[in-house]
Design an enzyme around this catalytic site. Structure first.
Site, PDB file in Angstrom:
ATOM      1  CG  ASP A 101       2.628   2.345   1.942  1.00 42.82           C
ATOM      2  OD1 ASP A 101       3.432   1.431   2.240  1.00 42.82           O
ATOM      3  OD2 ASP A 101       1.593   2.589   2.610  1.00 42.82           O
ATOM      4  CD1 TRP A 139      -3.211  -0.430   3.716  1.00 44.11           C
ATOM      5  CD2 TRP A 139      -2.752   1.083   5.300  1.00 44.11           C
ATOM      6  NE1 TRP A 139      -3.275  -1.065   4.944  1.00 44.11           N
ATOM      7  CE2 TRP A 139      -2.997  -0.159   5.921  1.00 44.11           C
ATOM      8  CE3 TRP A 139      -2.444   2.187   6.115  1.00 44.11           C
ATOM      9  CZ2 TRP A 139      -2.941  -0.331   7.311  1.00 44.11           C
ATOM     10  CZ3 TRP A 139      -2.395   2.013   7.499  1.00 44.11           C
ATOM     11  CH2 TRP A 139      -2.638   0.769   8.073  1.00 44.11           C
ATOM     12  CE  LYS A 158       1.017  -4.898   6.773  1.00 41.80           C
ATOM     13  NZ  LYS A 158       0.809  -3.461   6.721  1.00 41.80           N
TER      14      LYS A 158
HETATM   15  C1  PLP Z   1       0.363  -2.257   7.109  1.00 43.79           C
HETATM   16  C2  PLP Z   1       0.430  -1.104   6.190  1.00 43.79           C
HETATM   17  C3  PLP Z   1       0.680   0.206   6.660  1.00 43.79           C
HETATM   18  C4  PLP Z   1       0.802   0.531   8.132  1.00 43.79           C
HETATM   19  O1  PLP Z   1       1.979   0.112   8.666  1.00 43.79           O
HETATM   20  P1  PLP Z   1       2.344   0.485  10.192  1.00 43.79           P
HETATM   21  O2  PLP Z   1       3.646  -0.188  10.356  1.00 43.79           O
HETATM   22  O3  PLP Z   1       1.277  -0.070  11.061  1.00 43.79           O
HETATM   23  O4  PLP Z   1       2.436   1.952  10.277  1.00 43.79           O
HETATM   24  C5  PLP Z   1       0.768   1.210   5.738  1.00 43.79           C
HETATM   25  N1  PLP Z   1       0.632   0.982   4.421  1.00 43.79           N
HETATM   26  C6  PLP Z   1       0.384  -0.249   3.935  1.00 43.79           C
HETATM   27  C7  PLP Z   1       0.232  -0.458   2.471  1.00 43.79           C
HETATM   28  C8  PLP Z   1       0.278  -1.332   4.802  1.00 43.79           C
HETATM   29  O5  PLP Z   1       0.039  -2.564   4.330  1.00 43.79           O
END
Ligand code: PLP
Length: 360
Positions: free
Chosen positions: A172, A102, A196
């Site tokens: 993030d 990511w 999540k």
């Molecule tokens: C799932 C995830 C993303 C992507 O999220 P989207 O909503 O599909 O853009 C980005 N960063 C992390 C750490 C994630 O777990």
């Protein structure tokens, strides 16, 4: 069939109590004879939902007043592009720490817009460990430093907040937000896709120090400016109202669980017992350095990948679903977010022991 234990990495399992409340209110929300999805986002009733969600989130994370809380769209991925656009100018350099898939994606997107400097890159460690902090090459004049506190795919998590000096730290937190207490003051900007640990997909939660909102240049379109969303209470255009409502139900549920201190203890215990079961099995294996093992996403492999299909089929039979690992890593991955009950982890552990006995 009853409810399964769903170990999906995302969109992920939600608390049963939240789903039940959403179900009960589906046809007649607040005695209105309609669902929350069918009312104006500018109605008094919805504004109340939106404000309550923000105030509960502020309480849960102890968000200081000089930070704005935004409810946005576009997923975490869109923020990979909007963050450089909002927090830096084309002339400025930006720092990125690469510790997994990511943060690597975030880096690649930033590169399309800015001069990106890599602080450290864990690729040569197979993203199973983080390069030692003494080797990190931070730029004192970077506009910000970006990192991913929990790499959802590799199952690698920071258990502290790295010290990056005076440069604003951008995180993030998609797969770790609300899983334990954090000191928001240590961050310039926190963002997380909802699917999540917050609620349904379609919503992004952002917590950003207000002074950083002023950095945006007039060349950035209005709809892409965090400052404009902040000014309009995240209602610059129609927000994902149902996701926002469910996120509010999740925040209220977290408060009923005792808040993030309590949730953090449960998450730590869930993760520790699963790692112990893996390590002591002599059968399963987790590749991540112990100091960086994630509380949220636990990848593990079987001694023979030829047994993966049998493992998945038998697990599903036992009501343990979505354990297939990410295609880039293989093996299994158990995502054990806030809403995964401890009984679900216990059930997975006994299934794993039983499977190893029968196939070992
Ligand atoms: C799932 C995830 C993303 C992507 O999220 P989207 O909503 O599909 O853009 C980005 N960063 C992390 C750490 C994630 O777990």
């Amino acid at each position: 069939m009853g409810r399964i234990y769903n170990f999906s990495a995302g969109p992920a399992t939600l608390p049963v109590e939240v789903l039940e409340q959403a179900r009960d209110e589906m046809l007649d929300w607040n005695g209105r004879g309609s669902s929350v999805m069918e009312v104006s986002h500018r109605s008094k009733a919805f504004i109340k939902v939106a404000e309550q969600a923000e105030s509960d989130l502020r309480e849960l994370m102890a968000v200081p007043d000089d930070y704005a809380v935004l409810f946005l769209q576009g997923g975490a991925t869109q923020q990979f592009a909007l963050i450089p656009m909002n927090l830096s100018t084309p002339e400025q350099g930006v720092d990125y720490l690469v510790t997994g898939q990511w943060s690597k994606k975030a880096t690649a997107e930033a590169r399309t817009l800015r001069r990106v400097h890599i602080v450290a890159d864990g690729a040569s460690l197979n993203f199973a460990d983080v390069p030692s902090r003494s080797s990190w090459d931070l730029s004192p004049d970077a506009a910000y430093v970006h990192y991913c506190p929990n790499e959802t795919i590799g199952g690698l998590e920071f258990h502290d907040v790295p010290d990056v000096g005076a440069v604003p730290l951008v995180a993030d937190m998609s797969s770790t937000i609300l899983s334990r207490p954090v000191d928001v003051r240590k961050f310039g900007l926190i963002y997380a896709g909802a699917q999540k640990n917050i609620g349904p997909a379609g919503l992004v939660v952002m917590i950003v120090r207000r002074d950083l909102l002023e950095r945006v240049q007039t060349t950035v379109p209005n709809i892409l400016r965090f400052a404009s969303h902040a000014k309009e209470g995240s209602m610059l255009n129609t927000p994902p109202t149902f996701s926002w409502y469910v996120a509010g139900l999740v925040f209220a549920w977290l408060k009923r669980q005792g808040g993030l201190g309590r949730i953090g203890e449960v998450n730590k215990r869930k993760a520790e017992k699963l790692y112990r079961a893996i390590d002591e099995s002599g059968y399963y294996r987790n590749p991540v350095a112990p100091a960086y093992r994630s509380w949220m996403n636990v990848p593990f492999t079987l001694p023979d990948a030829g047994l993966d299909a049998a493992f998945l089929a038998e697990a599903a039979e036992a009501g343990l679903a979505e354990l297939k690992g990410h295609r880039s890593v293989g093996g299994m991955r158990a995502s054990i977010y806030n809403a995964m009950p401890e009984a679900g982890v216990d059930s997975l552990i006994s299934f794993m022991a039983d499977f190893a006995r029968r196939h070992g």
